[in-house]
Structure formats: C-alpha cells, structure tokens
Motif scaffolding. Structure first.
Motif, PDB file in Angstrom:
ATOM      1  N   UNK A  87       0.837  -1.199   0.000  1.00 55.28           N
ATOM      2  CA  UNK A  87       0.000   0.000   0.000  1.00 55.28           C
ATOM      3  C   UNK A  87       0.875   1.253   0.000  1.00 55.28           C
ATOM      4  N   UNK A  88       0.445   2.228  -0.714  1.00 50.23           N
ATOM      5  CA  UNK A  88       1.141   3.516  -0.789  1.00 50.23           C
ATOM      6  C   UNK A  88       2.544   3.409  -1.375  1.00 50.23           C
ATOM      7  N   UNK A  89       2.754   2.442  -2.256  1.00 52.68           N
ATOM      8  CA  UNK A  89       4.017   2.335  -2.983  1.00 52.68           C
ATOM      9  C   UNK A  89       3.735   2.590  -4.463  1.00 52.68           C
ATOM     10  N   UNK A  90       4.780   2.651  -5.240  1.00 55.72           N
ATOM     11  CA  UNK A  90       4.624   2.849  -6.686  1.00 55.72           C
ATOM     12  C   UNK A  90       4.108   1.601  -7.394  1.00 55.72           C
ATOM     13  N   UNK A  91       4.146   0.457  -6.715  1.00 56.13           N
ATOM     14  CA  UNK A  91       3.693  -0.803  -7.312  1.00 56.13           C
ATOM     15  C   UNK A  91       2.685  -1.486  -6.396  1.00 56.13           C
ATOM     16  N   UNK A  92       1.628  -0.763  -6.095  1.00 52.10           N
ATOM     17  CA  UNK A  92       0.590  -1.244  -5.183  1.00 52.10           C
ATOM     18  C   UNK A  92      -0.016  -2.568  -5.662  1.00 52.10           C
ATOM     19  N   UNK A  93      -0.333  -3.435  -4.712  1.00 53.43           N
ATOM     20  CA  UNK A  93      -0.970  -4.718  -4.996  1.00 53.43           C
ATOM     21  C   UNK A  93      -2.422  -4.646  -4.565  1.00 53.43           C
ATOM     22  N   UNK A  94      -3.315  -5.050  -5.448  1.00 54.79           N
ATOM     23  CA  UNK A  94      -4.737  -5.108  -5.159  1.00 54.79           C
ATOM     24  C   UNK A  94      -5.207  -6.542  -5.319  1.00 54.79           C
ATOM     25  N   UNK A  95      -5.874  -7.075  -4.284  1.00 55.44           N
ATOM     26  CA  UNK A  95      -6.402  -8.431  -4.314  1.00 55.44           C
ATOM     27  C   UNK A  95      -7.927  -8.348  -4.335  1.00 55.44           C
ATOM     28  N   UNK A  96      -8.536  -9.054  -5.283  1.00 54.23           N
ATOM     29  CA  UNK A  96      -9.980  -9.074  -5.415  1.00 54.23           C
ATOM     30  C   UNK A  96     -10.460 -10.518  -5.282  1.00 54.23           C
ATOM     31  N   UNK A  97     -11.345 -10.763  -4.306  1.00 55.90           N
ATOM     32  CA  UNK A  97     -11.991 -12.074  -4.177  1.00 55.90           C
ATOM     33  C   UNK A  97     -13.280 -12.011  -4.993  1.00 55.90           C
ATOM     34  N   UNK A  98     -13.285 -12.694  -6.117  1.00 56.20           N
ATOM     35  CA  UNK A  98     -14.452 -12.642  -7.005  1.00 56.20           C
ATOM     36  C   UNK A  98     -15.529 -13.579  -6.493  1.00 56.20           C
TER      37      UNK A  98
END
Length: 99
Positions: A87-98
């Motif tokens: 979070x709050x980095x240049x390469x943020x990771x987003x996880x989505x539980x579909x």
C-alpha cells in the motif's frame, strides 16, 4: 492482472500447486505459507502492469473456504498482509476475491 482459480482445490498441497501454476511463482517458492507470504512481499517475479499497479483476482474460492476454513483464514491473512505491505508504494498490490 494475475488470476488464481481455486476451482476444484481441496487441500493445502493442491492450493500450493495451483498458486505455482496460476501465478507462475519463482523457483524459490517453497510451497508453504511462509514462502507464499515471501513471494507476495517480493514481487520482483511479477511484471508491473500499466500504471505501476499489480492486480490479483481470486476466483472460485468459496469451495476451498468451506472445505478448509482454517487454511482459508491463513490465505486471507497472507493476501491482506501483502496488500498492506505494498500500500502507498509505486507498485501497489490489489487483491480481489471474485464472487
């Protein structure tokens, strides 16, 4: 975007095998929880997507969560910790539980 499809995954070994295949984890992935956490906090193996973000979509996870609730809690913790780490980095990771 990477997709982790958990359809038909019924135990921890199958989960680790699916992570290895779907996410193309690096050779140093040790097929255990600590190693999965390490892979998700060292994303040098994961190509950066346009805009500098990384997206992980987890599909068909309900069956795994129902069959192995303790292990599913571990997986969710690892995914949440990885999102917080990036979070709050240049390469943020987003996880989505579909659903």
């Amino acid at each position: 975007m990477l997709v982790l499809d958990l359809a038909g995954v019924g135990d921890r070994q199958a989960f680790m095998d699916r992570c290895t295949a779907d996410l193309a984890l690096p050779d140093w992935f040790g097929r255990n929880w600590d190693s999965l956490a390490d892979c998700l906090t060292d994303l040098s193996w994961w190509p950066v997507e346009p805009g500098g973000r990384r997206h992980l979509h987890v599909r068909d996870w309900h069956g795994y969560a129902e069959a192995l609730p303790r292990e599913w809690r571990i997986v969710k913790d690892i995914l949440r910790d990885a999102e917080l780490f990036w979070r709050d980095t240049d390469t943020e990771l987003s996880v989505v539980l579909e659903d």
